[in-house]
Design a protein around this motif. Structure first.
Motif, PDB file in Angstrom:
ATOM      1  N   LEU A 287      -5.684  -0.736  -6.112  1.00 11.45           N
ATOM      2  CA  LEU A 287      -6.584   0.353  -6.498  1.00 11.45           C
ATOM      3  C   LEU A 287      -5.851   1.701  -6.504  1.00 11.45           C
ATOM      4  N   ILE A 288      -4.987   1.916  -5.536  1.00 14.30           N
ATOM      5  CA  ILE A 288      -4.185   3.149  -5.508  1.00 14.30           C
ATOM      6  C   ILE A 288      -3.256   3.176  -6.720  1.00 14.30           C
ATOM      7  N   TRP A 289      -2.660   2.040  -7.046  1.00 12.20           N
ATOM      8  CA  TRP A 289      -1.779   1.922  -8.208  1.00 12.20           C
ATOM      9  C   TRP A 289      -2.551   2.236  -9.495  1.00 12.20           C
ATOM     10  N   LEU A 290      -3.765   1.712  -9.621  1.00 18.43           N
ATOM     11  CA  LEU A 290      -4.593   1.997 -10.800  1.00 18.43           C
ATOM     12  C   LEU A 290      -4.945   3.486 -10.870  1.00 18.43           C
ATOM     13  N   PHE A 291      -5.213   4.088  -9.718  1.00 19.96           N
ATOM     14  CA  PHE A 291      -5.488   5.522  -9.694  1.00 19.96           C
ATOM     15  C   PHE A 291      -4.251   6.316 -10.131  1.00 19.96           C
ATOM     16  N   ALA A 292      -3.079   5.865  -9.721  1.00 20.25           N
ATOM     17  CA  ALA A 292      -1.833   6.522 -10.154  1.00 20.25           C
ATOM     18  C   ALA A 292      -1.682   6.415 -11.671  1.00 20.25           C
ATOM     19  N   ILE A 293      -2.043   5.277 -12.240  1.00 23.09           N
ATOM     20  CA  ILE A 293      -1.983   5.114 -13.704  1.00 23.09           C
ATOM     21  C   ILE A 293      -2.955   6.089 -14.376  1.00 23.09           C
ATOM     22  N   ILE A 294      -4.148   6.219 -13.815  1.00 21.62           N
ATOM     23  CA  ILE A 294      -5.128   7.161 -14.370  1.00 21.62           C
ATOM     24  C   ILE A 294      -4.589   8.583 -14.306  1.00 21.62           C
ATOM     25  N   GLU A 295      -3.966   8.944 -13.190  1.00 24.66           N
ATOM     26  CA  GLU A 295      -3.375  10.281 -13.062  1.00 24.66           C
ATOM     27  C   GLU A 295      -2.247  10.481 -14.078  1.00 24.66           C
ATOM     28  N   LEU A 296      -1.437   9.460 -14.287  1.00 27.01           N
ATOM     29  CA  LEU A 296      -0.364   9.549 -15.282  1.00 27.01           C
ATOM     30  C   LEU A 296      -0.955   9.794 -16.671  1.00 27.01           C
ATOM     31  N   ILE A 297      -1.992   9.067 -17.024  1.00 30.27           N
ATOM     32  CA  ILE A 297      -2.658   9.269 -18.320  1.00 30.27           C
ATOM     33  C   ILE A 297      -3.221  10.685 -18.393  1.00 30.27           C
TER      34      ILE A 297
ATOM     35  N   ILE B 286       0.835  -1.204   0.000  1.00 31.08           N
ATOM     36  CA  ILE B 286       0.000   0.000   0.000  1.00 31.08           C
ATOM     37  C   ILE B 286       0.870   1.254   0.000  1.00 31.08           C
ATOM     38  N   VAL B 287       1.928   1.242   0.783  1.00 28.09           N
ATOM     39  CA  VAL B 287       2.789   2.420   0.903  1.00 28.09           C
ATOM     40  C   VAL B 287       3.449   2.758  -0.433  1.00 28.09           C
ATOM     41  N   TYR B 288       3.921   1.748  -1.143  1.00 24.47           N
ATOM     42  CA  TYR B 288       4.621   2.022  -2.404  1.00 24.47           C
ATOM     43  C   TYR B 288       3.718   2.692  -3.438  1.00 24.47           C
ATOM     44  N   PRO B 289       2.520   2.149  -3.754  1.00 27.68           N
ATOM     45  CA  PRO B 289       1.697   2.851  -4.746  1.00 27.68           C
ATOM     46  C   PRO B 289       1.225   4.217  -4.253  1.00 27.68           C
ATOM     47  N   LEU B 290       1.064   4.367  -2.939  1.00 26.36           N
ATOM     48  CA  LEU B 290       0.705   5.672  -2.395  1.00 26.36           C
ATOM     49  C   LEU B 290       1.846   6.667  -2.610  1.00 26.36           C
ATOM     50  N   PHE B 291       3.070   6.204  -2.439  1.00 29.47           N
ATOM     51  CA  PHE B 291       4.239   7.035  -2.721  1.00 29.47           C
ATOM     52  C   PHE B 291       4.257   7.447  -4.195  1.00 29.47           C
ATOM     53  N   VAL B 292       4.025   6.485  -5.101  1.00 25.11           N
ATOM     54  CA  VAL B 292       4.038   6.781  -6.544  1.00 25.11           C
ATOM     55  C   VAL B 292       2.927   7.772  -6.890  1.00 25.11           C
ATOM     56  N   LEU B 293       1.739   7.549  -6.349  1.00 28.57           N
ATOM     57  CA  LEU B 293       0.636   8.480  -6.594  1.00 28.57           C
ATOM     58  C   LEU B 293       0.998   9.876  -6.104  1.00 28.57           C
TER      59      LEU B 293
ATOM     60  N   ASP C  73       8.074   7.989 -13.902  1.00 27.54           N
ATOM     61  CA  ASP C  73       6.771   7.525 -13.415  1.00 27.54           C
ATOM     62  C   ASP C  73       6.421   6.151 -13.966  1.00 27.54           C
ATOM     63  N   TYR C  74       6.696   5.932 -15.246  1.00 28.79           N
ATOM     64  CA  TYR C  74       6.451   4.600 -15.818  1.00 28.79           C
ATOM     65  C   TYR C  74       7.307   3.552 -15.104  1.00 28.79           C
ATOM     66  N   GLY C  75       8.546   3.901 -14.818  1.00 29.39           N
ATOM     67  CA  GLY C  75       9.416   2.979 -14.091  1.00 29.39           C
ATOM     68  C   GLY C  75       8.897   2.686 -12.697  1.00 29.39           C
ATOM     69  N   LEU C  76       8.462   3.722 -11.996  1.00 30.24           N
ATOM     70  CA  LEU C  76       7.911   3.540 -10.649  1.00 30.24           C
ATOM     71  C   LEU C  76       6.642   2.691 -10.671  1.00 30.24           C
ATOM     72  N   LEU C  77       5.790   2.944 -11.645  1.00 27.57           N
ATOM     73  CA  LEU C  77       4.556   2.160 -11.749  1.00 27.57           C
ATOM     74  C   LEU C  77       4.852   0.702 -12.086  1.00 27.57           C
ATOM     75  N   GLY C  78       5.795   0.484 -12.995  1.00 26.47           N
ATOM     76  CA  GLY C  78       6.173  -0.878 -13.361  1.00 26.47           C
ATOM     77  C   GLY C  78       6.839  -1.613 -12.214  1.00 26.47           C
ATOM     78  N   ALA C  79       7.593  -0.891 -11.413  1.00 29.47           N
ATOM     79  CA  ALA C  79       8.291  -1.511 -10.286  1.00 29.47           C
ATOM     80  C   ALA C  79       7.323  -2.063  -9.244  1.00 29.47           C
ATOM     81  N   TYR C  80       6.096  -1.563  -9.237  1.00 31.02           N
ATOM     82  CA  TYR C  80       5.112  -2.065  -8.271  1.00 31.02           C
ATOM     83  C   TYR C  80       4.854  -3.554  -8.489  1.00 31.02           C
ATOM     84  N   ILE C  81       4.902  -3.975  -9.715  1.00 27.43           N
ATOM     85  CA  ILE C  81       4.706  -5.403 -10.004  1.00 27.43           C
ATOM     86  C   ILE C  81       5.820  -6.210  -9.329  1.00 27.43           C
TER      87      ILE C  81
END
Length: 170
Positions: A113-123, A43-50, A90-98
């Motif tokens: 869900l936070i990770w998906l929201f971060a992807i939406i924000e990136l788009i 949870i912390v990691y995708p929240l950090f990316v967002l 940002d793409y690297g950070l999002l990919g690193a979540y996997i």
């Protein structure tokens, strides 16, 4: 409802993106304090990316506001180069979540869900505008941006247009 001026809108975008990032961390902290084992990296990691993406957006809108007010601001070329780098990071950070999920063997639906929201924000920042207000201005539309994306008629985001204009000028 009275429409905001461009300066007011830019200040609103700047402050609300920053406030959103802060609120997400406050809510997370309250949840983690109440939830046993709540401080999961899943949870912390995708929240950090967002948060990184929201702060980037906030700083972009602040720079636009400073430009409009004719204050010291980064020019379009410098912003385009910086935000091209941010997009890559940002793409690297999002990919690193996997990888985070695979190696920590820690899974959380909330984190995904936070990770998906971060992807939406990136788009929304780097590709296509996804935020459209309702006629009353009190909320955001959901169906319109999805329809525009699916039909291929979505409007490029402000940052994407700046990056493209600088790339074409090379």
């Amino acid at each position: 409802m009275k429409k905001r001026t461009v300066k007011q809108e830019l200040f609103y975008l700047f402050s609300m993106e920053l406030l959103s990032a802060l609120i997400f961390w406050v809510v997370y902290s309250m949840w983690a304090a109440a939830e046993p084992g709540g401080g999961k990296v899943a949870i912390v990691y995708p929240l950090f990316v967002l948060t990184v993406i929201l702060v980037q957006g906030s700083l972009y809108w602040l720079n636009c506001l400073r430009r409009l007010k004719k204050q010291k601001a980064l020019d379009e070329q410098r912003i385009a180069r910086i935000y091209q780098a941010f997009k890559f990071i940002d793409y690297g950070l999002l990919g690193a979540y996997i990888l985070v999920l695979l190696f920590t063997k820690s899974f959380s639906i909330v984190g995904v869900l936070i990770w998906l929201f971060a992807i939406i924000e990136l788009i929304n920042y780097f590709h296509y505008r996804l935020s459209y207000y309702t006629k009353s201005g009190l909320g955001l539309q959901i169906i319109k941006p999805l329809k525009l994306l699916i039909t291929g008629t979505a409007v490029k985001s402000q940052i994407a247009r700046e990056i493209l204009s600088v790339q074409k000028g090379k």
